[in-house]
Design a protein around this motif. Sequence first.
Motif, PDB file in Angstrom:
ATOM      1  N   GLU A 198     -16.956  -5.118   0.929  1.00 33.14           N
ATOM      2  CA  GLU A 198     -16.156  -6.084   0.167  1.00 33.14           C
ATOM      3  C   GLU A 198     -15.265  -5.373  -0.850  1.00 33.14           C
ATOM      4  OE1 GLU A 198     -19.315  -6.258   0.784  1.00 33.14           O
ATOM      5  OE2 GLU A 198     -19.457  -8.062   2.051  1.00 33.14           O
ATOM      6  N   LYS A 199     -15.757  -4.279  -1.445  1.00 30.73           N
ATOM      7  CA  LYS A 199     -14.954  -3.543  -2.428  1.00 30.73           C
ATOM      8  C   LYS A 199     -13.733  -2.905  -1.767  1.00 30.73           C
ATOM      9  CE  LYS A 199     -15.400  -0.228  -6.196  1.00 30.73           C
ATOM     10  NZ  LYS A 199     -15.109  -1.211  -7.227  1.00 30.73           N
ATOM     11  N   VAL A 200     -13.922  -2.356  -0.550  1.00 29.12           N
ATOM     12  CA  VAL A 200     -12.788  -1.748   0.149  1.00 29.12           C
ATOM     13  C   VAL A 200     -11.731  -2.801   0.446  1.00 29.12           C
ATOM     14  CG1 VAL A 200     -12.073  -0.585   2.252  1.00 29.12           C
ATOM     15  CG2 VAL A 200     -14.191   0.088   1.127  1.00 29.12           C
ATOM     16  N   ARG A 201     -12.175  -3.945   0.978  1.00 29.43           N
ATOM     17  CA  ARG A 201     -11.211  -5.003   1.293  1.00 29.43           C
ATOM     18  C   ARG A 201     -10.525  -5.539   0.029  1.00 29.43           C
ATOM     19  NH1 ARG A 201     -15.134  -7.749   5.809  1.00 29.43           N
ATOM     20  NH2 ARG A 201     -14.307  -6.592   7.619  1.00 29.43           N
ATOM     21  N   SER A 202     -11.281  -5.639  -1.052  1.00 28.52           N
ATOM     22  CA  SER A 202     -10.674  -6.098  -2.310  1.00 28.52           C
ATOM     23  C   SER A 202      -9.589  -5.141  -2.798  1.00 28.52           C
ATOM     24  CB  SER A 202     -11.767  -6.238  -3.366  1.00 28.52           C
ATOM     25  OG  SER A 202     -11.214  -6.533  -4.624  1.00 28.52           O
ATOM     26  N   ILE A 203      -9.862  -3.844  -2.686  1.00 28.30           N
ATOM     27  CA  ILE A 203      -8.857  -2.857  -3.119  1.00 28.30           C
ATOM     28  C   ILE A 203      -7.634  -2.906  -2.214  1.00 28.30           C
ATOM     29  CG2 ILE A 203      -8.425  -0.384  -3.358  1.00 28.30           C
ATOM     30  CD1 ILE A 203     -11.334  -0.087  -4.246  1.00 28.30           C
ATOM     31  N   PHE A 204      -7.854  -3.054  -0.911  1.00 23.44           N
ATOM     32  CA  PHE A 204      -6.713  -3.162  -0.002  1.00 23.44           C
ATOM     33  C   PHE A 204      -5.881  -4.409  -0.301  1.00 23.44           C
ATOM     34  CE2 PHE A 204      -8.455  -0.066   3.196  1.00 23.44           C
ATOM     35  CZ  PHE A 204      -7.284   0.656   3.337  1.00 23.44           C
ATOM     36  N   GLU A 205      -6.532  -5.526  -0.580  1.00 27.10           N
ATOM     37  CA  GLU A 205      -5.795  -6.749  -0.894  1.00 27.10           C
ATOM     38  C   GLU A 205      -4.990  -6.589  -2.182  1.00 27.10           C
ATOM     39  OE1 GLU A 205      -5.260  -9.451   0.736  1.00 27.10           O
ATOM     40  OE2 GLU A 205      -6.506  -8.948   2.451  1.00 27.10           O
ATOM     41  N   ARG A 206      -5.576  -5.962  -3.193  1.00 26.96           N
ATOM     42  CA  ARG A 206      -4.831  -5.703  -4.425  1.00 26.96           C
ATOM     43  C   ARG A 206      -3.654  -4.768  -4.176  1.00 26.96           C
ATOM     44  NH1 ARG A 206      -8.866  -3.342  -8.556  1.00 26.96           N
ATOM     45  NH2 ARG A 206      -6.917  -3.211  -9.783  1.00 26.96           N
ATOM     46  N   ALA A 207      -3.859  -3.794  -3.299  1.00 20.78           N
ATOM     47  CA  ALA A 207      -2.764  -2.872  -2.970  1.00 20.78           C
ATOM     48  C   ALA A 207      -1.625  -3.614  -2.283  1.00 20.78           C
ATOM     49  CB  ALA A 207      -3.280  -1.739  -2.089  1.00 20.78           C
ATOM     50  N   LEU A 208      -1.950  -4.530  -1.370  1.00 21.09           N
ATOM     51  CA  LEU A 208      -0.899  -5.306  -0.697  1.00 21.09           C
ATOM     52  C   LEU A 208      -0.155  -6.194  -1.683  1.00 21.09           C
ATOM     53  CD1 LEU A 208      -2.669  -6.392   2.628  1.00 21.09           C
ATOM     54  CD2 LEU A 208      -1.039  -4.544   2.282  1.00 21.09           C
TER      55      LEU A 208
ATOM     56  N   TRP B 115      -0.125  -1.348   4.770  1.00 22.39           N
ATOM     57  CA  TRP B 115      -0.496  -2.320   5.814  1.00 22.39           C
ATOM     58  C   TRP B 115      -1.171  -1.610   7.000  1.00 22.39           C
ATOM     59  CZ3 TRP B 115      -0.388  -7.479   5.287  1.00 22.39           C
ATOM     60  CH2 TRP B 115       0.414  -8.034   4.299  1.00 22.39           C
ATOM     61  N   GLU B 116      -0.609  -0.510   7.411  1.00 23.65           N
ATOM     62  CA  GLU B 116      -1.168   0.201   8.565  1.00 23.65           C
ATOM     63  C   GLU B 116      -2.558   0.762   8.255  1.00 23.65           C
ATOM     64  OE1 GLU B 116       1.774   3.079   9.403  1.00 23.65           O
ATOM     65  OE2 GLU B 116       3.214   1.639  10.217  1.00 23.65           O
ATOM     66  N   ALA B 117      -2.758   1.271   7.034  1.00 26.44           N
ATOM     67  CA  ALA B 117      -4.073   1.783   6.660  1.00 26.44           C
ATOM     68  C   ALA B 117      -5.117   0.660   6.655  1.00 26.44           C
ATOM     69  CB  ALA B 117      -3.997   2.446   5.288  1.00 26.44           C
ATOM     70  N   TYR B 118      -4.712  -0.500   6.176  1.00 27.23           N
ATOM     71  CA  TYR B 118      -5.623  -1.642   6.159  1.00 27.23           C
ATOM     72  C   TYR B 118      -5.999  -2.056   7.585  1.00 27.23           C
ATOM     73  CZ  TYR B 118      -7.618  -5.950   4.147  1.00 27.23           C
ATOM     74  OH  TYR B 118      -8.462  -6.962   3.745  1.00 27.23           O
ATOM     75  N   ARG B 119      -5.010  -2.125   8.468  1.00 20.13           N
ATOM     76  CA  ARG B 119      -5.286  -2.503   9.863  1.00 20.13           C
ATOM     77  C   ARG B 119      -6.162  -1.454  10.549  1.00 20.13           C
ATOM     78  NH1 ARG B 119       0.107  -3.228  10.592  1.00 20.13           N
ATOM     79  NH2 ARG B 119       0.075  -1.675  12.255  1.00 20.13           N
TER      80      ARG B 119
ATOM     81  N   TRP C 287      -2.188   3.796  -4.694  1.00 24.21           N
ATOM     82  CA  TRP C 287      -2.983   2.714  -4.110  1.00 24.21           C
ATOM     83  C   TRP C 287      -3.608   3.157  -2.780  1.00 24.21           C
ATOM     84  CZ3 TRP C 287      -5.026  -1.404  -6.127  1.00 24.21           C
ATOM     85  CH2 TRP C 287      -4.449  -2.010  -7.241  1.00 24.21           C
ATOM     86  N   LEU C 288      -2.861   3.895  -1.995  1.00 25.60           N
ATOM     87  CA  LEU C 288      -3.398   4.368  -0.719  1.00 25.60           C
ATOM     88  C   LEU C 288      -4.552   5.344  -0.952  1.00 25.60           C
ATOM     89  CD1 LEU C 288      -2.827   3.995   2.296  1.00 25.60           C
ATOM     90  CD2 LEU C 288      -1.361   6.009   2.202  1.00 25.60           C
ATOM     91  N   GLU C 289      -4.394   6.211  -1.933  1.00 25.97           N
ATOM     92  CA  GLU C 289      -5.473   7.145  -2.271  1.00 25.97           C
ATOM     93  C   GLU C 289      -6.696   6.378  -2.779  1.00 25.97           C
ATOM     94  OE1 GLU C 289      -6.901  11.063  -2.377  1.00 25.97           O
ATOM     95  OE2 GLU C 289      -4.904  10.369  -1.726  1.00 25.97           O
ATOM     96  N   TYR C 290      -6.472   5.347  -3.547  1.00 24.82           N
ATOM     97  CA  TYR C 290      -7.565   4.519  -4.074  1.00 24.82           C
ATOM     98  C   TYR C 290      -8.333   3.860  -2.927  1.00 24.82           C
ATOM     99  CZ  TYR C 290      -9.818   1.277  -7.392  1.00 24.82           C
ATOM    100  OH  TYR C 290     -10.732   0.580  -8.151  1.00 24.82           O
ATOM    101  N   ALA C 291      -7.618   3.285  -1.971  1.00 22.06           N
ATOM    102  CA  ALA C 291      -8.273   2.605  -0.854  1.00 22.06           C
ATOM    103  C   ALA C 291      -9.047   3.596   0.013  1.00 22.06           C
ATOM    104  CB  ALA C 291      -7.232   1.858  -0.034  1.00 22.06           C
ATOM    105  N   GLN C 292      -8.450   4.737   0.275  1.00 19.02           N
ATOM    106  CA  GLN C 292      -9.128   5.727   1.106  1.00 19.02           C
ATOM    107  C   GLN C 292     -10.379   6.264   0.424  1.00 19.02           C
ATOM    108  OE1 GLN C 292      -6.081   8.577   1.952  1.00 19.02           O
ATOM    109  NE2 GLN C 292      -5.171   7.374   3.616  1.00 19.02           N
ATOM    110  N   TYR C 293     -10.315   6.443  -0.906  1.00 15.80           N
ATOM    111  CA  TYR C 293     -11.513   6.897  -1.620  1.00 15.80           C
ATOM    112  C   TYR C 293     -12.606   5.843  -1.574  1.00 15.80           C
ATOM    113  CZ  TYR C 293     -14.543   8.496  -5.380  1.00 15.80           C
ATOM    114  OH  TYR C 293     -15.633   8.899  -6.113  1.00 15.80           O
ATOM    115  N   SER C 294     -12.220   4.574  -1.663  1.00 18.38           N
ATOM    116  CA  SER C 294     -13.233   3.515  -1.642  1.00 18.38           C
ATOM    117  C   SER C 294     -13.926   3.418  -0.286  1.00 18.38           C
ATOM    118  CB  SER C 294     -12.593   2.173  -1.992  1.00 18.38           C
ATOM    119  OG  SER C 294     -11.669   1.784  -0.983  1.00 18.38           O
ATOM    120  N   ILE C 295     -13.248   3.841   0.797  1.00 19.79           N
ATOM    121  CA  ILE C 295     -13.873   3.805   2.115  1.00 19.79           C
ATOM    122  C   ILE C 295     -15.087   4.726   2.152  1.00 19.79           C
ATOM    123  CG2 ILE C 295     -13.508   4.384   4.558  1.00 19.79           C
ATOM    124  CD1 ILE C 295     -10.623   3.459   4.231  1.00 19.79           C
ATOM    125  N   GLY C 296     -15.043   5.808   1.366  1.00 18.76           N
ATOM    126  CA  GLY C 296     -16.179   6.720   1.320  1.00 18.76           C
ATOM    127  C   GLY C 296     -17.431   6.077   0.769  1.00 18.76           C
ATOM    128  N   GLY C 297     -17.310   5.007  -0.010  1.00 22.15           N
ATOM    129  CA  GLY C 297     -18.476   4.314  -0.546  1.00 22.15           C
ATOM    130  C   GLY C 297     -18.789   3.040   0.198  1.00 22.15           C
TER     131      GLY C 297
END
Length: 957
Positions: free
Chosen positions: A162-172, A186-190, A144-154
């Motif tokens: 919105e896609k990055v925040r959606s992935i972070f919310e699903r990860a939480l 949590w720390e990556a999201y913050r 999940w952390l790898e997924y969120a970090q990859y989405s930040i690139g887009g």
Amino acid sequence: MAATGNAEETQLQEMEEEAGMEREMDSDEEEGMGIENSDDEEDDSSEDDKENEAEIQRLEEQLSINAFDYNCHVDLIKLLRQEGELPPLRKARQKMSELFPLTEEIWLDWLKDEIRLTEEEPNREKVYELFEMAVKDYICPEIWLEYAQYSIGGMGLPGGMEKVRSIFERALTAVGLHMTKGATVWEAYREFENVILATVQPPLGSVPTCEQQELLNAQLERIHTLFRRQLAIPLMDMEGTYAEYEEWSDQGVSDTVSQKYKRALQQMEKSKPYEETLMAAEPPKLAEYQTYIDYEQMEGDPARIQIIFERALAENCLVPDMWAKYTKYLDRQLKIKDLVLSSHDRAVRNCPWTMGLWKNYLLALERHGADHQTISDIFEKALNAGFIQATDYVNIWEAYLDYLRRRVDFSKGESTLTLESSRELEELRAAFTRSLDYMKQDVEERFSESGDPSCTIMQVWAKIEALHCKNIQKARELWDSIMTKGNAKFANMWLEYYNLERSYGDALHCRKALHRAVQCTADYPEHVCEVLLTFERVEGSLEDWDAAVQKTEIRLNRVNEQRAKVAEKEAHLVRQEEEKTEQRRRAKADKKNQKKGQKGSRPGEKRKAEDEDNEDEWGEESEQPPKRHRGEGNHGSFRGGGAEEFMETESGLFGRRAPPCRRQEPPGAKRGQQIAPDTVRKTQEDNPEQRKDDCSVFISNLAFSMEDPEKRLKELFESCGPVQSVRPVYAAKGFRGYCYVQFEGKTSVPEALKMDRREVDGRPMFVSPCVDKNKNPDFKVFKYNTNLEKHKIFISGLPFSCTKEQLEELCKDQGTIKDIRLVTNRSGKPKGLAYVEFEDEAQASQAVLKLDGTVLQEHTLSVAISNPPRRNAADKPDFSRPMGAMMPRAMVYGSRGKGRTQLSLIPRSLHRQTGSESKAENGTAPKPTGGASGDAGFEAQAKPMSNSDFAKFLLRK
């Protein structure tokens, strides 16, 4: 000076030129060596490449044969990754992901390879699809952390924020409650939101506009909300998060947040021991995870229960029991369709060989309203999963047929079925036909058995035809087929058919079924005959009654004759085995006597050999008494009338006495040490004149290691009445495991006998009446029943952990239970056998029919009417010839058979034949005359001899 300086410069130039030439030569040599090394490396790499290619080809061929070889898939992926060939590697990974959920390591390698090789924007959607596949297999914080970090690139793309925040919310939602790894998400999201905050803040010294201020406030509120949400969840090292929030927030921490933080901190402290145990444990950590799961289920938080189950399954994905517990919890508690069905799908993909998981999956699909085609597809996958038992295929077919039966609307009867219901009924019948063909062809070919010897599928089909379709003729045809498959000899099968005819047929077919049952039943013919007579008593005419009585009498007489022949044959085999055993024993004894006869001819050596033999036969529990000297008399020994009478009283249930030349010693006495007469009398006699057998009980099977048995047993039996004395029996090495308890009155004895088989120190304590077997040789504590006990059932195959309560719970539905007895050995360990006594014969027969073949704790039970085998005559203590003529009185057998130490200590040279005519050295010895009995004669023969008399006797022989 100038010339000197020029010379030095010239010399320096020459040295630099020489050094340059040397460097060029070295470089040339190194290049040459490099060329040679590169050639060697190319040769080695080419050989490795050939080996890898051959191994890859072998693995691919093996997978073409067995696509479910998990380890073969893993090895193939490793080799292809080493080769660096992306298309074959991607294809291998896709094939494996279709069959199995991939582990966290395999997914991370796959994702990193795809991310590295697809840097262009148009390919980002393919990587997103790959991430979506990965997060469905297991709940892994790293993925999940790898997924969120990859989405930040887009993030710069339309809708990227919105896609990055959606992935972070699903990860939480998925892993935010993970006690040890959730904080990283949590720390990556913050951190992401803090970066966004830096972009919306106005430059220093400028006044923000209203729109900028709203964006700033909204971003600050997002970060506040993340802190508050994280602090309300019990996570490891949450104190640091609280300190960070205090430092970051300009307004401080509110009381509401502080209270939630404290509650979460308390919860974390409760869970911390379980987390520490998991970190310290070695894989697979099943016991530790199970303890943690039990704790969370007691706490009752569904989200935390789900996360701990997911953590356990991530490390134990091939444990079917863990998947079964998880899916059962989801089915009964959460009942969320997507979550439940995805968990069932992951369960059968991880453990496809487990029938129970497939069965639960079909039920879950039906429960959540899945379409018929989906359920049928899952069932077909189950048939191809490769179960390990034939019965598994029977069970999965039963589950699918039950589903098809529930699809048909029988409320209006078959004649008024709608077109759709009619199609569903035809599909049900076709499925029944297909199941029978599948069992006969596929299952029997693989397992050499159908897995359904009782034809349960056909029985269900017959009941459906009779009950719902009103087609009793089809049901009879099915039952005829059932009986032709080897079931006609079983009473329960005939009674099932009889009950079907009784409910949906007529009296004529009931009578035919029962008459055929009487003729064919081999296991319980008495019960079937009784059912037939009962039926004719209610339904039949006089002629029917007479015919039934005649038929049952003929059948039962034939059965009794067959049983008598079998019993006679078994008894003959037992006699033959006993004769062989007796022959081996005699041959061994003769061989031993021959060896002893070859040892020296001197009387002293003969006497020494006899003594050593006797000592060996007595074993470690006996002790050689001190040597008696002339003139010592009977002082300190048990020879004499008083001592003999005492030993007869102490014989108790075992009915044996210690040999006259041996004596018991209290604990602490050393071998060969002379024991004071007062000590022996205190430990063994305790005033024999005051003993009363009718006020005493005999206790046996106690542990030899029991400390202070006198005090322990007195405390144990004080509840039965006033205890007058406790007389434990000791040997050289301590307590012998049995004793006598004497009460002040006779009324206490029945209460004490109720404590028979009570567990003491892990062993069943035997309590029996104190009876002198010499005076009452026919007394028996437990009479071995050899008759058919129709009101009692015998159960075998029980798990050793089964208790009386569990057995009572199993049998209580069959009738009134009068008694339950679990069979154990002398050490108290169960044998897996039990007797259950019912109120009458009908209840016992019903219990046999219903319970035989049932499964209890993964053990298949065998249940039958209690019919103990006949006891052999050689096992009984009384024989046709008198006991006194066979052995001295000290050798009389007790009710428990021959003891280990019932050996005669008379020298072998003084033994006489025990037959009616004892053979002497030269002919037949004359019979004793006068009024002396056999026992008196034996006592005269056993009179002690001096050493000189004994030597003369041997020389005369």
